[in-house]
Design an enzyme around this catalytic site. Sequence first.
Site, PDB file in Angstrom:
ATOM      1  N   HIS A 110       4.873  -5.714   1.748  1.00  0.00           N
ATOM      2  CA  HIS A 110       4.275  -5.032   0.568  1.00  0.00           C
ATOM      3  C   HIS A 110       3.011  -5.575   0.179  1.00  0.00           C
ATOM      4  O   HIS A 110       2.510  -5.220  -0.809  1.00  0.00           O
ATOM      5  CB  HIS A 110       5.347  -4.952  -0.499  1.00  0.00           C
ATOM      6  CG  HIS A 110       5.501  -6.482  -1.006  1.00  0.00           C
ATOM      7  ND1 HIS A 110       6.144  -7.465  -0.515  1.00  0.00           N
ATOM      8  CD2 HIS A 110       5.128  -7.075  -2.346  1.00  0.00           C
ATOM      9  CE1 HIS A 110       6.236  -8.792  -1.118  1.00  0.00           C
ATOM     10  NE2 HIS A 110       5.498  -8.465  -2.316  1.00  0.00           N
TER      11      HIS A 110
HETATM   12  C1  UD1 Z   1       4.240  -7.706  -7.194  1.00  0.00           C
HETATM   13  C2  UD1 Z   1       3.469  -8.999  -7.365  1.00  0.00           C
HETATM   14  C3  UD1 Z   1       3.897  -9.574  -5.943  1.00  0.00           C
HETATM   15  C4  UD1 Z   1       5.294  -9.601  -5.645  1.00  0.00           C
HETATM   16  C5  UD1 Z   1       5.774  -8.310  -5.689  1.00  0.00           C
HETATM   17  C6  UD1 Z   1       7.389  -8.146  -5.370  1.00  0.00           C
HETATM   18  C7  UD1 Z   1       1.479  -9.438  -8.679  1.00  0.00           C
HETATM   19  C8  UD1 Z   1       0.122  -9.504  -8.705  1.00  0.00           C
HETATM   20  N1  UD1 Z   1       2.345  -8.862  -7.630  1.00  0.00           N
HETATM   21  O1  UD1 Z   1       3.693  -6.817  -6.366  1.00  0.00           O
HETATM   22  O2  UD1 Z   1       3.573 -10.859  -6.147  1.00  0.00           O
HETATM   23  O3  UD1 Z   1       5.683 -10.378  -4.272  1.00  0.00           O
HETATM   24  O4  UD1 Z   1       5.606  -7.605  -7.054  1.00  0.00           O
HETATM   25  O5  UD1 Z   1       7.764  -6.788  -5.259  1.00  0.00           O
HETATM   26  O6  UD1 Z   1       2.216  -9.634  -9.770  1.00  0.00           O
HETATM   27  N2  UD1 Z   1       6.029   0.501  -8.498  1.00  0.00           N
HETATM   28  C9  UD1 Z   1       7.064   1.305  -8.590  1.00  0.00           C
HETATM   29  N3  UD1 Z   1       8.282   0.958  -9.156  1.00  0.00           N
HETATM   30  C10 UD1 Z   1       8.242  -0.211  -9.635  1.00  0.00           C
HETATM   31  C11 UD1 Z   1       7.234  -1.103  -9.673  1.00  0.00           C
HETATM   32  C12 UD1 Z   1       5.848  -0.775  -8.817  1.00  0.00           C
HETATM   33  O7  UD1 Z   1       6.787   2.508  -8.035  1.00  0.00           O
HETATM   34  O8  UD1 Z   1       9.195  -0.545 -10.467  1.00  0.00           O
HETATM   35  C13 UD1 Z   1       4.896   0.872  -7.700  1.00  0.00           C
HETATM   36  C14 UD1 Z   1       3.566   1.410  -8.357  1.00  0.00           C
HETATM   37  O9  UD1 Z   1       2.713   2.298  -7.876  1.00  0.00           O
HETATM   38  C15 UD1 Z   1       2.734   0.113  -8.625  1.00  0.00           C
HETATM   39  C16 UD1 Z   1       2.916  -0.340  -7.226  1.00  0.00           C
HETATM   40  O10 UD1 Z   1       4.201  -0.224  -6.828  1.00  0.00           O
HETATM   41  O11 UD1 Z   1       1.098   0.481  -8.683  1.00  0.00           O
HETATM   42  C17 UD1 Z   1       2.625  -2.043  -7.310  1.00  0.00           C
HETATM   43  O12 UD1 Z   1       3.394  -2.582  -8.160  1.00  0.00           O
HETATM   44  P1  UD1 Z   1       2.943  -4.077  -8.798  1.00  0.00           P
HETATM   45  O13 UD1 Z   1       3.804  -4.697  -9.840  1.00  0.00           O
HETATM   46  O14 UD1 Z   1       1.485  -3.882  -9.382  1.00  0.00           O
HETATM   47  O15 UD1 Z   1       2.568  -5.112  -7.715  1.00  0.00           O
HETATM   48  P2  UD1 Z   1       3.707  -5.386  -6.365  1.00  0.00           P
HETATM   49  O16 UD1 Z   1       2.899  -4.807  -5.066  1.00  0.00           O
HETATM   50  O17 UD1 Z   1       4.800  -5.057  -6.875  1.00  0.00           O
END
Ligand code: UD1
Length: 370
Positions: A210
């Site tokens: 991821h």
């Molecule tokens: C975040 C953390 C990362 C961690 C990961 C675990 C930061 C900078 N990154 O990355 O260190 O390893 O979480 O999962 O804080 N989304 C959904 N549903 C959710 C959450 C996210 O659909 O419940 C999608 C959205 O499109 C979002 C994307 O995932 O834009 C990324 O989510 P985000 O929390 O920004 O970063 P992660 O890649 O999850």
Amino acid sequence: MSRAPGTLLSVVGARPNFMKLAPVARAAARRPGLRHVIVHTGQHYDATMSDAFFAELGIPRPDHNLEVGSGSHAAQTALIMQRFEPVCVAERPDAVVVYGDVNSTVAAALVAAKLGTKVAHVEAGLRSRDWTMPEEINRVVTDRLADWLLAPSRDGIANLRAEGVPAERIHLVGNVMIDTLVASLPEARRCGAAAHIGVQGRPFVLVTLHRPGNVDAPATLRVLLDTLGQLATRAAVVFPVHPRTRARIADLGWQPPAGAALHLLDPIPYLETLSLEEQAALVVTDSGGLQEETTFLGVPCLTVRPSTERPITCTEGTNRLVKAEQAAILAAAGEALAAGRRPARPIERWDGHAAERILEVLLGEKSYQV
Ligand code: UD1
């Protein structure tokens, strides 16, 4: 510390935070008179990424949910700060406890430090030295703001000392993620995840990917997916797909090759993940937590990254870094599958009692300076 805290306030937001909070919440509940307030920023919000973990790990319902949702780094961090500040003012905690290296961690630490509230950082001192990773920025800034730096391993302490952090702020408490693993393993073994997926009794590879560095560049993601397709002709591949990765795979329009034993799943709960990890012949990942868990379990792990902030998993454990290239991954996977498991070597204070040590430190009962 002049007096022991009467109110601790924990801030969590993203999936890996929840496994770290669970044992701290349990240890806090065992302390009569200690108030433990839980704030969920809402960085992760899908039921499979958040609620499922609170339910199966028995974490109390958060006292506050800031419901920030997804956004750019600046937008998400800023919104957490804006919404957390009044909560922190109203709750008047003696210490704010932050976990790991996600945006929620650094945002809450900044708010608390500027309000003059003490900050405790669980998982302090880890460094990948890869400044292109948002998590590295979050770690360095959070550690700079923290009053208690609660390190999982000695390499973390060496990093902090080299950065000039005074020794009296740093404590070797061990690894809270391993607390949760130890507490959950019996139940994980009963959950039957491998049977539900149809890989019970067969060698399989568990995959998670991821990181933006692996999934956001279409060319790299295509190489990785094609590699998994190849791997799936040798062993079953079980790949629970993070929402970020799912969206990027859809953008590519990629389909698994016909006949490959590649199981692309929705995100799976913690206990199922743990049970698959323990049974896997090999784990291929870019997650921090899986590097640690596989080391504890003695399961071979390939980490598809140029560096790791958890070098102890390579020097003492079962982890090996591998480039995001097909030939490199297939060769390393072939070697790992042929070599099989080695007995796990115990790592200092990765023993299921890290959260208890954290409470002892924060309540001024004991010091774990080294
Ligand atoms: C975040 C953390 C990362 C961690 C990961 C675990 C930061 C900078 N990154 O990355 O260190 O390893 O979480 O999962 O804080 N989304 C959904 N549903 C959710 C959450 C996210 O659909 O419940 C999608 C959205 O499109 C979002 C994307 O995932 O834009 C990324 O989510 P985000 O929390 O920004 O970063 P992660 O890649 O999850």
